[in-house]
Enzyme design. Structure first.
Site, PDB file in Angstrom:
ATOM      1  N   GLN A 209      59.634  41.670-101.669  1.00 47.36           N
ATOM      2  CA  GLN A 209      58.649  41.056-102.543  1.00 47.36           C
ATOM      3  C   GLN A 209      59.247  39.838-103.235  1.00 47.36           C
ATOM      4  OE1 GLN A 209      56.160  43.769-104.768  1.00 47.36           O
ATOM      5  NE2 GLN A 209      56.912  45.531-103.623  1.00 47.36           N
ATOM      6  N   LYS A 225      60.469  38.538-112.168  1.00 45.81           N
ATOM      7  CA  LYS A 225      59.502  39.304-111.376  1.00 45.81           C
ATOM      8  C   LYS A 225      58.130  39.111-111.999  1.00 45.81           C
ATOM      9  CE  LYS A 225      62.519  42.819-109.368  1.00 45.81           C
ATOM     10  NZ  LYS A 225      62.732  44.259-109.094  1.00 45.81           N
ATOM     11  N   GLU A 246      55.832  45.938-106.907  1.00 41.20           N
ATOM     12  CA  GLU A 246      56.790  45.946-108.006  1.00 41.20           C
ATOM     13  C   GLU A 246      56.091  45.417-109.247  1.00 41.20           C
ATOM     14  OE1 GLU A 246      60.292  43.817-106.943  1.00 41.20           O
ATOM     15  OE2 GLU A 246      60.995  45.363-105.563  1.00 41.20           O
ATOM     16  N   ALA A 329      65.119  39.522-116.243  1.00 41.25           N
ATOM     17  CA  ALA A 329      66.273  40.401-116.406  1.00 41.25           C
ATOM     18  C   ALA A 329      67.548  39.572-116.327  1.00 41.25           C
ATOM     19  CB  ALA A 329      66.294  41.477-115.320  1.00 41.25           C
ATOM     20  N   LEU A 332      73.605  39.841-113.596  1.00 43.13           N
ATOM     21  CA  LEU A 332      74.969  40.337-113.724  1.00 43.13           C
ATOM     22  C   LEU A 332      75.949  39.260-113.259  1.00 43.13           C
ATOM     23  CD1 LEU A 332      74.442  43.970-112.378  1.00 43.13           C
ATOM     24  CD2 LEU A 332      74.797  43.265-114.758  1.00 43.13           C
ATOM     25  N   ASP A 398      61.673  55.144-105.447  1.00 44.42           N
ATOM     26  CA  ASP A 398      62.244  54.152-104.534  1.00 44.42           C
ATOM     27  C   ASP A 398      63.744  53.939-104.755  1.00 44.42           C
ATOM     28  OD1 ASP A 398      61.924  52.265-102.449  1.00 44.42           O
ATOM     29  OD2 ASP A 398      61.942  50.635-103.902  1.00 44.42           O
ATOM     30  N   GLU A 403      74.369  50.981-107.106  1.00 43.92           N
ATOM     31  CA  GLU A 403      75.558  50.132-107.048  1.00 43.92           C
ATOM     32  C   GLU A 403      76.546  50.486-108.147  1.00 43.92           C
ATOM     33  OE1 GLU A 403      74.763  45.940-106.853  1.00 43.92           O
ATOM     34  OE2 GLU A 403      73.023  46.216-105.547  1.00 43.92           O
ATOM     35  N   ASP A 418      66.748  47.444-110.113  1.00 43.53           N
ATOM     36  CA  ASP A 418      65.523  47.441-109.296  1.00 43.53           C
ATOM     37  C   ASP A 418      64.618  48.620-109.620  1.00 43.53           C
ATOM     38  OD1 ASP A 418      66.350  45.140-108.005  1.00 43.53           O
ATOM     39  OD2 ASP A 418      67.386  46.240-106.414  1.00 43.53           O
TER      40      ASP A 418
END
Length: 526
Positions: A209, A225, A246, A329, A332, A398, A403, A418
């Site tokens: 997406q 997003k 999403e 967001a 990182l 989902d 990580e 996510d």
């Protein structure tokens, strides 16, 4: 003969005239009596509940909820959670005013469970550090801007006072968490994400997406997003989890819920209104993205980008006419500075419409996992269970991968990234998400104590979540999560606690010691 007929006719006509006059007079008297009556209805007798409602102020609107005793949605009263709507009747319960919820949130974050004494973080437990006497270089993030005119001149040194908020956040990431509690830098990070000018927007490669990487004048970056559906829309029941949209408000809600649970493993996320022309189209250096902009038949500016699934004119993202809600967001650290390792979830779904995963058919599946690295030692298993609880509370199906930062090996926390497919349905819970907890019967003591705390009326999860979300900029447009979603959090929290209690009962012969992983000895007697 004719005379008699005429006389009888006159008598009849006279009688009808008299009756007509009488009826007109009667109608006039009735009208006059009504005219002198007051327009307002007489005051109702005040019951204790009516008095309570009259003295309270509620900032929430009614929501359409599904009443199982009817054939369709039914409106329920403002401020009444979904759990209090049963059998077509509203139970005698109300949502507390926002000020009370904010007080609960403050009390929660002041509780010893959120302020346990911790030893100072050693240098080897920090993800990054500033090298003295070397000029700081801007990290590259998938692309290089064609022009540096919109960026500030960076004059950073080893002093944290000279660092922008995003860099202070990166330098505070440790082996154990993304940010400390309390974090004096969080307010600055949130303000940057919500208000700083956007100087560049490019599409992030990969994924199913549309996602954008947005840059600020101080070289900070955020993952964008866009809004895909209204807040009160529920995911279609005929839609498979891997085909779901999403949601921007799900990313925001995940950040707040993660912090309330005491994890601090989701990067800061903020809601923001973005101008799709001035802040995306006019400043993008991504030619492929720029080619996807168009005007809709009603004059709204739309775009759809390039991706493998939901990037087409049928799934375009549109402004109103140029204003677009989105989540931002904080990015990182760049992978060139802090590599991350991706782990396949042991309870990953098959992502097939017909095939089941092994954990769905083998009730002893966790026995094998407990003997497999990295779940056979350390905290990896209970870290994974923490993530399972987060996903169940927000109904996220989902989670196929997670990580970690490669620098810390297996002895570190899991990144909860996510979360856009969370908060899709409030009227239905997904029990399969909780299977790892039920099969493994293992949970951190600190997590268990916080869950118990959030089940108490003075710290009720739905109340503190409502209060936390009210501090997001988009709350001024509409609450980020509707009341049925907040009520679902309390319902699901009870389900989690019941699952842990059943685990303890099954292992009652040894006092349930195998269920609780004791990570806070100093709070053992709380």
């Amino acid at each position: 003969m004719m005379w008699r007929i005429r006389r009888r006719s006159r008598t009849i006509c006279l009688s009808l005239a008299l009756v007509s006059i009488f009826l007109h007079l009667l109608l006039m008297f009735v009208s006059l009596s009504l005219y002198h009556q007051p327009c307002d209805p007489p005051p109702l007798t005040r019951t204790p509940i009516a008095t309570h409602l009259a003295n309270k102020s509620y900032g929430f609107t009614g929501a359409a909820v599904l009443d199982e005793s009817t054939d369709g949605p039914r409106r329920h009263s403002p401020g009444v959670p979904l759990d209090h709507f049963q059998g077509g009747r509203i139970k005698a319960a109300i949502v507390e005013p926002l000020a009370s919820s904010l007080a609960k949130l403050q009390a929660l974050f002041n509780h010893p469970l959120y302020n346990a004494p911790m030893s100072a973080v050693q240098d080897e437990d920090l993800l990054l550090k500033v090298i003295p006497k070397l000029r700081s270089e801007r990290s590259s993030q998938m692309w290089v801007s064609r022009s540096q005119e919109s960026y500030d001149n960076a004059h950073w040194n080893s002093s944290s006072d000279s660092h922008p908020p995003w860099l202070r956040f990166h330098l505070a990431i440790s082996r154990w968490q993304l940010y400390p509690h309390p974090d004096p830098n969080m307010e600055s990070v949130i303000q940057q994400l919500a208000t700083h000018p956007i100087v560049s927007s490019v599409q992030k490669t990969g994924g199913t997406q549309l996602k954008l990487v947005m840059s600020f004048p101080n070289y900070g970056q955020a993952m964008f997003k866009p809004m895909k559906q209204e807040r009160d829309d529920e995911t279609n029941y005929n839609l498979y989890y891997f085909s779901d949209f999403e949601r921007h408000n799900a990313e925001i809600g995940a950040f707040h819920l993660d912090r309330i649970l005491g994890y601090r493993r989701v990067p800061p996320v903020v809601g923001r209104q973005v101008d799709v022309v001035k802040e995306i189209k006019d400043i993008t250096t991504d030619r492929k993205l720029a080619r996807t902009f168009f005007n809709s038949p009603v004059g709204n500016v739309c775009f759809y980008g390039r991706c493998s699934y939901y990037c087409s004119t049928e799934h375009a993202v549109c402004g109103k006419p140029t204003d677009l809600e989105a989540s931002l967001a904080l990015m990182l650290p760049d992978l060139s500075l802090a590599r991350r390792r991706s782990w396949r979830s042991p309870w990953r779904r098959s992502y097939s419409r017909s095939k089941l995963a092994k954990w769905e058919t083998d009730p002893d599946y966790c026995t094998t996992i407990k003997k497999t690295a990295p779940y056979d030692k350390g905290t990896r298993l209970v870290d994974f269970i923490d993530m399972v609880i987060l996903d169940f509370l927000m109904s996220n199906m989902d989670r196929h991968h997670y990580e970690t930062f490669e620098k810390f090996g297996n002895d570190t926390f899991l990144l909860h990234l996510d979360n856009g497919r969370a908060f899709g349905r409030h009227s239905k819970d997904e029990p399969s998400i909780l299977v790892p907890l039920e099969q493994c019967c293992r949970i951190r003591r600190s997590t268990w104590l916080r869950l118990r705390l959030l089940s108490l009326p003075q710290y009720r999860l739905s109340d503190v979540m409502r209060a936390s979300l009210s501090q997001d900029p988009l709350h001024g447009v509409a609450p980020l999560l509707t009341e049925p979603h907040l009520a679902a959090l309390d319902r699901r929290l009870k389900t989690v606690m019941d699952a842990v209690s059943r685990c303890m009962e099954k292992q009652s012969e040894n006092g349930g010691a195998e269920v609780i992983y004791d990570d806070i000895d100093q709070l053992k007697d709380m």
